[in-house]
Design an enzyme around this catalytic site. Structure first.
Site, mmCIF file in Angstrom:
data_model
loop_
_atom_site.group_PDB
_atom_site.id
_atom_site.type_symbol
_atom_site.label_atom_id
_atom_site.label_comp_id
_atom_site.label_asym_id
_atom_site.label_seq_id
_atom_site.Cartn_x
_atom_site.Cartn_y
_atom_site.Cartn_z
ATOM 1 N N GLY A 155 0.828 -1.193 0.000
ATOM 2 C CA GLY A 155 0.000 0.000 0.000
ATOM 3 C C GLY A 155 0.868 1.251 0.000
ATOM 4 N N CYS A 156 0.283 2.350 -0.420
ATOM 5 C CA CYS A 156 1.065 3.586 -0.549
ATOM 6 C C CYS A 156 1.490 4.113 0.819
ATOM 7 C CB CYS A 156 0.286 4.638 -1.330
ATOM 8 S SG CYS A 156 -1.403 4.915 -0.750
#
Lengths: 342, 342, 342, 342
Positions: free
Chosen positions: B145-146
């Site tokens: 995930g970012c």
């Protein structure tokens, strides 16, 4: 009664916002406007949004010019307020929008500002416990810093209710107007649009001791503060994300109850319904404060978040609110809780 | 060698960014492009910035269409990747840009995503200790995930070196592209410009267990994470402000040394010179990561801050970096460390 | 062959963008970097997005420093390029990114710039009729202004085909990087975010005679230009909305045909499909130009609109494109048509 | 006297802005608030900036709900106002913020809106010649479109004084709130931040015939209008850059004199001092209009530029101004000329 008000430092962002609010204040008549490097210029060239004052010309910031008013607002660089206030005498209401008189601890002042401590004036954050009693009738007000306003309102209820450990972590995002109007390369639109960046990291920002002072007073013990300010790509607004470890036995209910009690009668603080979170857009241009709080059970932390307009509630609106209290006016006179959105 | 790559989900932001990078990748030939609700449309209408692909038409996301490629990137909604991967067979490199295979703990998955756990694939954050050995030659990659990318890179060196207590506080600001391209009222330009707002507060954001997983692995003990994401008025970028209490004996020097060691040979991580802080503008459109760390002595906390582009290093760039490792290419092929600024 | 390139004025926005492009150019080796007031500083402090050059130190802009390169790019204030070019000698390729050598008419130069005319160099807008023949093999290039690039590409096909009356009306919006990096109050983020404002209204902007020159050349008669630039709240990009009365007999079809013919073989110009309009976001960071044209029958006017990135195609990308032509490289080497979006 | 006002369509941007203004209007008491798809919801969830109305619940838009008020504001989709107005009867002041009753020419309506013409109501742009006489005491008001407000105020003085040829070219940039609150992909923050783009090009935008109507009335002959709207990366504001060929004998002085005469007694229009140009930031959230005009001698054109807030003067402020006139109140009651800047 017309309150005659002068503004020293009318060409900057704080001064401009103050004038915007004073123009809408039913009891105030705007008197002298001063600005040093800009003395002699039309306000219409410096603050083109203040149409009713477009043809006013700035004067020099001197005691002569500022004398003869009921209230004098000082929006001056650090270190200049004491001398001006002294010349105005003890009977004039002087409201300092700078930092000079915010800190009670002279050592803190000297460490963070590197100069001699000028003194301590009544602190103009009316929502703090006991603050109104000190502000009513006072002739001197130290307007709080914008970050301390946001952070203190978010966290003091938890500390006042004994729910939080004495170590707060505060990360706040501010619009660029908080950095002032003096042109610097890193504040150019080209630099700030599309960018988030921190500054003053690691306990060195000057608003840190002011937060410590406010939260410690609420807690009744010294609260340490880890504060990281960040610059956000917007002109106005502060979003303060604040947290602290919860003391044993804290529940979501006890937390909510503490905040409901703290803000029950506050005209400017909106404790949001559960599930709704603050947004700076909602308080744009208003004196309102949005607050929400949650208990993160897995991390054992209280998360309290506030949104203010740094120029209004965080500076000029806070100043007018304190002026109202000092003069015996209704505290909300001339101040709005309605944001300009979208 | 030309690597033939298909992209499932080419009409969204992650898919568009991936195509931007693949177009510049010297070893990749772009094959099938799919999109469900947008199948049949010209890419030029959906991704007008991808001029060389303007006349390509999106196909349906089916195993038939995706078969026959060396690499298949999946930018699909949660829960759809497992079925597609199974049909593609074990010999095709499948890179999942969604969340399905990121978490090792099935209970975490079920609690945060509310569905059955699909499994765990090699985690595509090459900079974490030991990650490259797992990624080299793999046929399956779970792209992080970012937010976990930004936060893990900021904090893992402190945990790996045993310098930080096992409770992290992470406040991150993200550009709006992180919220995707599906139109929702709160993501309208009118709403987000000029506003900062939090969401997923109190430990409920789905990226929280992923951060716990990464930091715990680095620390060798369970690290709790208090994570607050905020939406910032910019299209791209994540600024992650991360902190943890320092263990006894930590100094600014020992902290700096741990970070220098962790990132000494990293091609994409730029540990900034002391006194310079990350800015998301500096990494705009690049796979670079800016990191800085400080020790706040008065609060006794380590403050580590990172800036990434959420779509590049935080999604599509991370995917390409992992592809390079999986295929035995130089890890930096087709990836830039140069931001588009100002 | 490695082309050794020096950049005079590497600390500004044009210089920074040029370095971003040169770093990605496969034939170029970056040599001396100079900057006057910033000489002696690390580039990493001035251009933090250029990670590979972070440790380079700026030198003084002198002939000694600039000597020994194959190409010297000048990103200097007006009036300084002639002296530098003379010292470099006739065999070095000198590419002036300033205005000094753009105008053919000395009287125009003197009226708009107030100094003596330095001369006229081959004009680096390859897409104009006949331009490539002049640029191939040249040792001197005058890079066009950003607004003239956008406006000339939007309108020259209509003039070259004899479809438009000789009076053009051009209203263009530019991102703030076009105004440079020198800090001025009206360029502060606080001022430009959320605001649109015009400047240089009424025929006084210095890019006006350059537009007249280009459009007149295409038309074969003098074309008058009413040009209004506006400052838009974005870092990059120009959207030029251009119009002129249509000559008798013009139809939507004849107009479209003229534009298709003009741009049929252009690698950087994307004449959009009918019904799709340019957006600056689509060309962000790229050398691409989006163009669309329509015939407004009720008003009898041709409306042609272009979008460019002012720093790329409008400045540094145009410079590299001209360098490629001058050196006999493929014109598109090192230049991208892919925007960084969203 | 308390004027009881209902707002149909209170959940959109126009309705929200109207409520913001009505809350500050000393003579108005806010009555029923309606919204169709949002009926039953708390206003605090839909318009979180309107703190004093947070607990109000939206009702259905029916004649029963709207009956019993002195003024009913309609912020409804096209085509719905006539039926509602009829049910309210001729004695209630009905102010339509939509387009239904703006155009006098039924054929124009049918061509641009594709439905039957509902009729023509008094046009609520008080500054146009003769407008106030029609608005005083009226029971029906058609509030102008936002673009026609900006463009008409910029150009009508030139036409009324006979200084301009009957062909106007108008290029206007609008903030995104003008496109409404319904979520569409191209209005996402990710798409609009950092981008300028045109739409409705070539005479097809529905505000074009309204501009033709207003300018033709001022000129006493049919004025053709070439209108290009563009979407700008800001929430609010319109900058209208308008031009027309100057008639023979026009000078800068005659032009200035015409504008000074036209706006001499206008409380909301600020004809700026020569050399100062409008900026949308200066009128943010206010009912003020900034106008400037210049004569471009070399192009032979008059350039007139105006800045308004599209939601205030361009919609809700214009509606309140007309209400004041219709009810015999001072025209400026409850309206501000002070922008919220920076």
């Amino acid at each position: 009664m017309a309150v005659r008000a002068a503004v020293a430092g009318a060409s900057g962002y704080a001064g401009g916002e103050l004038l915007r609010l004073l123009l809408a204040h039913p009891e105030v008549q705007i008197g002298a406007l001063t600005g040093n490097s800009n003395a002699g210029q039309r306000l219409g060239a410096l603050q083109p949004h203040l149409l009713p004052l477009a043809d006013r010309v700035l004067e020099e910031t001197t005691a002569e010019v500022l004398t003869g008013h009921d209230v004098v607002f000082l929006a001056l660089p650090h270190g200049q307020s004491a001398a001006v206030a002294e010349q105005l005498g003890p009977d004039v209401l002087v409201i300092d929008m700078g930092a000079d008189f915010r800190l009670a601890d002279a050592a803190d002042w000297e460490r963070f500002y590197g100069s001699a401590h000028a003194g301590t004036w009544p602190y103009g954050l009316a929502e703090l416990p006991g603050a109104r009693a000190v502000l009513e009738g006072t002739k001197r007000v130290a307007v709080p810093g914008c970050y301390p306003t946001a952070a203190s309102l978010a966290l003091f209820p938890a500390y006042a209710a004994g729910l939080a450990e004495a170590e707060a972590v505060i990360v706040a995002a501010s619009g660029t107007s908080g950095a002032g109007k003096a042109p610097k390369p890193h504040l150019l639109g080209s630099e700030v649009m599309g960018s988030m960046s921190p500054y003053g990291v690691g306990g060195v920002h000057r608003h840190t001791p002011e937060m410590v002072q406010n939260l410690s007073a609420a807690a009744g013990e010294r609260v340490s503060v880890s504060f990281t300010p960040t610059l956000a790509p917007m002109p106005r607004g502060i979003l303060a994300t604040c947290s602290a470890k919860a003391r044993d036995g804290v529940t979501g209910e006890s937390l909510r109850a503490a905040y409901e009690k703290a803000f029950a009668d506050e005209p400017f603080v909106h404790l949001l319904p559960e599930g709704q979170w603050p947004a700076t857009a909602s308080v744009y241009g208003s004196n309102a404060v949005q607050v929400q709080v949650a208990y993160d059970e897995s991390a054992g932390r209280i998360i309290a978040i506030s949104a203010i307009d740094n120029l209004t509630k965080g500076t000029a609106g806070g100043a007018v609110q304190s002026m109202n209290l000092a003069l015996g006016l209704d505290e909300t006179t001339g101040l709005s809780t309605i944001g300009v959105a979208p």
